[in-house]
Design an enzyme around this catalytic site. Structure first.
Site, PDB file in Angstrom:
ATOM      1  N   GLY A 177       8.743  -1.992  -0.917  1.00 27.51           N
ATOM      2  CA  GLY A 177       8.874  -3.445  -1.002  1.00 27.51           C
ATOM      3  C   GLY A 177       9.209  -4.015   0.361  1.00 27.51           C
ATOM      4  O   GLY A 177       9.436  -3.263   1.313  1.00 27.51           O
ATOM      5  N   LYS A 178       9.188  -5.300   0.484  1.00 30.87           N
ATOM      6  CA  LYS A 178       9.599  -5.953   1.739  1.00 30.87           C
ATOM      7  C   LYS A 178       9.766  -7.433   1.460  1.00 30.87           C
ATOM      8  O   LYS A 178       9.082  -7.981   0.587  1.00 30.87           O
ATOM      9  CB  LYS A 178       8.522  -5.745   2.808  1.00 30.87           C
ATOM     10  CG  LYS A 178       8.883  -6.277   4.176  1.00 30.87           C
ATOM     11  CD  LYS A 178       9.398  -5.166   5.062  1.00 30.87           C
ATOM     12  CE  LYS A 178       9.800  -5.672   6.425  1.00 30.87           C
ATOM     13  NZ  LYS A 178      10.197  -4.581   7.291  1.00 30.87           N
TER      14      LYS A 178
END
Ligand code: NAD
Length: 416
Positions: A105-106
């Site tokens: 994720g980011k």
């Protein structure tokens, strides 16, 4: 000058090359180039002067086949959805490579934290957390710090999450202050990963790390900690740079004195124990090890032919463009790719999450020893894959990562 690369396109180019060599089904390739969930949020924030400003925030979950998504939150004016998507995909591959049970994720918010007060930053962070609340959780999606965010920002996320969830869940973020369940060794972990990668790469060339010459681009968290740890391991740091310029000393820079100077003046430039040099030249120096630890698209088709380092250890994300890869390879430069060399911080974030969940905290020595074990194992697995497929270490790393994620996807099956 060629146009700068879209980070997601650069990721996709390497993935495509790896998928073809590996023989990945086209359907899975499509899954991998389509992040699972991308959310854009608008964040009205009350500023100190009484006005309101509306910021844009993103959170992307790329793939969760191997576990909850994990990835940093960036506060920077240059944040774009493309860059956040690339970061989320890189984190899927990094977690798979180092074999920790996370997906990728980011997140990010378009803002300039250097121009905001602590109060404004706190209100922005809390509003962002509230807006992406449904995505978060220690079994769902676990943010950590990245460019422009800090342990304090992680503490505000933890608190906002706890207020909404009506319970404490320290493992919802990593990179927290130690007193809130942060892990010892986290702050220097990415630099320590660079050290471990450099040692392994030199060993592959049959050379010791002690006495090796090193040039480092960038002197922030990753660059300065890499410099310190490489220096303490006996390597000779002959040049460093930051956004303001570069310095060199062929006899070796006293890194501890340089860190003191940088803390006081905010830049390594102007340090008395070295001479100024052209920052672009640093990338082309005839050193044993070059560590890019600044920003993306630094080694390109324009300058790759002039790179004289024997080894490149990519501490930053995306420092080399896809066009530069074959040039470096044909010139015999051993590249330890970003998705392997910069994975130390993510690995210790995993250790932090484990410690939070078992409620038992490790000594710093234990954290560092476990990091060596995980990263050495990952390094050897990447190079075994590279040799097996007779390819570059970067494509070898992508093949190993996509194989692990593909296996997890096949075991789970597709829910429809
Ligand atoms: P940072 O903001 O602490 O430091 C960045 C450094 O790069 C600063 O010294 C800055 O002056 C310098 N810089 C910027 N542009 C430059 C240029 N054109 N030439 C030379 N120097 C330049 O950031 P950081 O946390 O050290 O991260 C650096 C890179 O490593 C980023 O790509 C980041 O995404 C990546 N990374 C960081 C971590 C981590 O744990 N901090 C983990 C994995 C990857």
């Amino acid at each position: 000058m060629p146009a700068p690369h879209s980070a997601f396109d650069a990721m996709q180019a390497r993935l495509r090359a790896a998928a073809e060599l590996y023989g990945l089904e086209e359907a899975l390739f499509k899954v991998f180039i389509t992040p699972m969930r991308s959310v854009i949020v608008s964040l009205p924030v009350h500023m100190d002067d009484g006005s309101w400003e509306v910021f844009t925030g993103y959170r992307v979950q790329h793939n969760i086949a191997r576990g909850p998504s994990k990835g940093g939150i960036r506060f920077d004016m240059g944040v774009t959805l493309d860059e956040i998507k690339a970061g989320a995909a890189w984190n899927t591959w990094k977690c798979a490579l180092v074999d920790v049970p996370f997906g990728g994720g980011k997140g990010g918010v378009v803002c300039d934290p250097s121009r905001m007060s602590q109060g404004e930053l706190e209100r922005l962070t809390r509003r962002y957390t509230a807006e992406i609340m449904d995505m978060l959780g220690s079994d769902r999606d676990i943010p950590g710090p990245d460019m422009g965010t800090s342990p304090q920002v992680m503490a505000w996320i933890l608190d906002t999450y706890a207020m909404h969830a009506r319970r404490t869940d320290n493992a919802v973020v990593t990179g927290k202050p130690i007193g809130l369940g942060g892990s010892l060794g986290r702050a220097e972990a990415t630099g320590r990963g660079v050290l471990i990668s450099a040692r392994e790469a030199m060993q592959r060339l049959g050379k010791p790390l002690a006495g090796a010459t090193v040039a480092i681009q960038g002197f922030g968290n990753v660059g300065s900690q890499s410099a310190r740890l490489l220096h303490e391991a006996g390597a000779r740091i002959v040049a460093v740079s930051d956004a303001n310029g570069a310095i060199r000393n062929d006899r070796g820079i006293d890194v501890h004195a340089l860190m003191k100077h940088t803390t006081e003046t905010k830049s390594p430039v102007g340090f008395k124990g070295a001479e100024p040099m052209d920052a672009k030249e640093l990338l082309l120096m005839a050193v044993d090890i070059l560590v890019p630890a600044a920003t993306d698209n630094q080694i390109t088709e324009e300058n790759a032919i002039k790179v004289r380092a024997k080894v490149i250890v990519e501490g930053s994300n995306g420092p080399t463009t896809p066009e530069a890869d074959p040039i470096l390879f044909s010139n015999g430069v051993l590249v330890v790719p970003d998705i392997l060399a910069s994975v130390g911080g993510l690995t210790v974030s995993y250790f932090e999450w484990v410690q939070n969940r078992i409620g038992y905290y490790w000594r710093e020595r234990e954290v560092n020893e476990r990091l060596v074990e995980y990263m050495t194992h990952a390094f050897q697995a990447v190079f075994a894959t590279t040799d097996k497929y007779k390819t570059t270490p970067r494509i070898g790393a992508y093949i190993l990562a996509l194989d692990r994620v593909a296996q997890a996807l096949h075991s789970r099956g597709f829910y429809a």
